[in-house]
Design an enzyme around this catalytic site. Structure first.
Site, PDB file in Angstrom:
ATOM      1  N   GLU A  54      -2.424  13.641  17.082  1.00  0.00           N
ATOM      2  CA  GLU A  54      -3.167  15.076  17.410  1.00  0.00           C
ATOM      3  C   GLU A  54      -4.532  14.863  16.922  1.00  0.00           C
ATOM      4  OE1 GLU A  54       0.998  16.350  17.179  1.00  0.00           O
ATOM      5  OE2 GLU A  54      -0.216  14.705  16.258  1.00  0.00           O
ATOM      6  N   CYS A  87       0.496  19.506  12.082  1.00  0.00           N
ATOM      7  CA  CYS A  87      -0.240  19.254  13.207  1.00  0.00           C
ATOM      8  C   CYS A  87      -0.321  20.539  14.071  1.00  0.00           C
ATOM      9  CB  CYS A  87       0.283  18.150  14.175  1.00  0.00           C
ATOM     10  SG  CYS A  87      -0.300  16.663  13.405  1.00  0.00           S
ATOM     11  N   TRP A 176      16.256 -25.152  13.490  1.00  0.00           N
ATOM     12  CA  TRP A 176      15.983 -24.339  14.851  1.00  0.00           C
ATOM     13  C   TRP A 176      16.826 -24.725  16.049  1.00  0.00           C
ATOM     14  CZ3 TRP A 176      13.399 -20.165  13.415  1.00  0.00           C
ATOM     15  CH2 TRP A 176      12.521 -20.090  12.501  1.00  0.00           C
ATOM     16  N   ARG A 190      10.794  -8.990  13.468  1.00  0.00           N
ATOM     17  CA  ARG A 190      10.911  -8.825  11.902  1.00  0.00           C
ATOM     18  C   ARG A 190       9.639  -7.787  11.666  1.00  0.00           C
ATOM     19  NH1 ARG A 190      11.382 -14.941   8.925  1.00  0.00           N
ATOM     20  NH2 ARG A 190      13.379 -15.113   9.834  1.00  0.00           N
ATOM     21  N   LEU A 210      12.206 -14.863   5.216  1.00  0.00           N
ATOM     22  CA  LEU A 210      12.401 -13.736   5.953  1.00  0.00           C
ATOM     23  C   LEU A 210      11.078 -12.756   6.020  1.00  0.00           C
ATOM     24  CD1 LEU A 210      15.742 -12.529   4.673  1.00  0.00           C
ATOM     25  CD2 LEU A 210      15.530 -13.997   6.600  1.00  0.00           C
ATOM     26  N   GLU A 287      20.151 -10.457  10.567  1.00  0.00           N
ATOM     27  CA  GLU A 287      19.652 -11.837  11.122  1.00  0.00           C
ATOM     28  C   GLU A 287      20.843 -12.912  10.843  1.00  0.00           C
ATOM     29  OE1 GLU A 287      15.979 -14.255  10.550  1.00  0.00           O
ATOM     30  OE2 GLU A 287      14.879 -12.673  11.913  1.00  0.00           O
ATOM     31  N   GLY A 289      24.510 -14.399   8.185  1.00  0.00           N
ATOM     32  CA  GLY A 289      24.987 -15.207   9.020  1.00  0.00           C
ATOM     33  C   GLY A 289      26.252 -14.754   9.747  1.00  0.00           C
ATOM     34  N   THR A 292      28.333 -12.087   8.378  1.00  0.00           N
ATOM     35  CA  THR A 292      27.811 -10.769   8.179  1.00  0.00           C
ATOM     36  C   THR A 292      27.669 -10.043   9.286  1.00  0.00           C
ATOM     37  OG1 THR A 292      26.468 -11.616   6.341  1.00  0.00           O
ATOM     38  CG2 THR A 292      25.580  -9.726   7.185  1.00  0.00           C
TER      39      THR A 292
END
Length: 350
Positions: A54, A87, A176, A190, A210, A287, A289, A292
């Site tokens: 605003e 505001c 990858w 991320r 990371l 992310e 493994g 988790t």
């Protein structure tokens, strides 16, 4: 409802999205000022601690313009003192007579009080314009305040035959599966989230940093689940290029950018989310493994799942987590395919 209300609210949403990844723990907000169906001012909340949407939208306008103008804002104007003044007070000071709001603020410090303050002062307020779109825009902020936990995104990349890594993956070397475009996309994700979380095995096997090396943006807060506090002191996640929280059962200690937070062996995930809520962490990108990620799925502590599907086949390796149930959407990337699953079930409240 006047059709132009939705047009100008969509502009507010577009502006607000520019703040993704920069406004935590504040919401993303966009605002436009309109006279005779023409925008004469606009702005968005660019960074936590900086002027709100605003303020930026109303900057430089004359008293004559302000007296005729309608202010559109994607989220209810705040009514409390934080790092910046309310505001709602600014709007009254500027003499705005009409305000169109996308959605009410779920923060208990506001929760309708901003709208009420304006109405009590004689301002005409129209609420809930593109309400659902405005809530979706700030899904992280709404989850944090209504479910008392961060918005959880689980993510992995898998081969065409359902593996996330080969069996002979060398420790410390990242393998990858996805292509270069998808890798850059993962780094953009991320930058968009408040924190990123991995388990001990991911640190030991991949030694990830990371951070957002392949995308311009803010590094997320790094979280590591390491019950026995056994990861190497030389692990990349302990380097001082970003803040790191190591959840373990051994000690609580702080050294520069790294904090070890002691938790009980039972219900570790719930304790992580409790700590995150207490520290105003609004979203977590999980992310890896596989173990988790499966822990979050099994306890139904997730809101969104993103799976990057590669055309590559591994024939053998570490099996990808079982795909959770939910509303599915598929998107074609440059070489890979992205599947997004939204959790439509009631998730855990902390």
């Amino acid at each position: 409802m006047h059709p132009s209300h939705e047009i100008f609210m969509r502009r507010c949403i577009t502006l607000a999205q520019k703040g993704l990844g920069y406004t935590y723990p504040n919401p993303m907000v966009g605002a436009v000022v309109v006279i005779n169906e023409k925008i004469i001012g606009e702005g968005w909340h660019q960074k936590a601690g900086s002027p709100h949407a605003e303020v930026n939208a109303l900057k430089g306008l004359t008293e004559e313009q302000l007296a005729q103008a309608t202010l559109y804002v994607s989220l209810e104007p705040c009514s409390h003192h934080g790092k910046t003044p309310p505001c709602s007070d600014l709007i009254l000071t500027k003499g705005i007579k009409k305000v169109v709001v996308g959605a009410k603020d779920p923060n208990p410090k506001v929760a309708g009080q901003g709208i009420k303050r304006l109405q009590d002062a004689g301002v005409t307020v129209i609420s809930d314009v593109l309400k659902q779109a405005c809530i979706t825009l700030n899904k992280r902020f709404y989850c944090f305040h209504t479910k008392k936990r961060p918005y959880i995104i689980i993510k992995w990349a898998q081969s065409a035959d359902g593996y996330i890594a080969p069996r002979d993956d060398k420790k410390g070397d990242v393998f990858w599966i996805s292509d270069a475009h998808s890798q850059q996309l993962a780094h953009r994700w991320r930058a968009e989230e408040h924190a990123i979380l991995v388990g001990r095995k991911t640190v030991e096997h991949d030694n990830p940093t990371l951070t957002t090396r392949k995308w311009a943006g803010t590094n997320p807060i790094r979280m590591v689940l390491d019950p026995r506090n056994s990861i190497s002191k030389k692990a990349n996640v302990l380097h001082q290029d970003a803040q790191t929280i190591v959840f373990n059962t051994i000690k609580s200690e702080t050294a520069q950018q790294t904090q070890w937070h002691k938790v009980n062996a039972n219900a570790i995930l719930e304790q992580v989310l409790l700590w995150a809520h207490q520290n105003e962490i609004q979203s977590i990108l999980v992310e890896g493994g596989a173990h988790t990620i499966e822990g979050f799925i099994e306890k139904n502590i997730w809101d969104e799942c993103r799976i990057i599907q590669s055309k590559t086949k591994l024939n053998d390796g570490v099996k990808a987590p079982k795909e959770p149930l939910g509303k599915k959407m598929t998107q074609k990337l440059v070489g890979d395919q992205l599947q997004i699953i939204l959790n439509e079930k009631q998730t855990l409240k902390i």
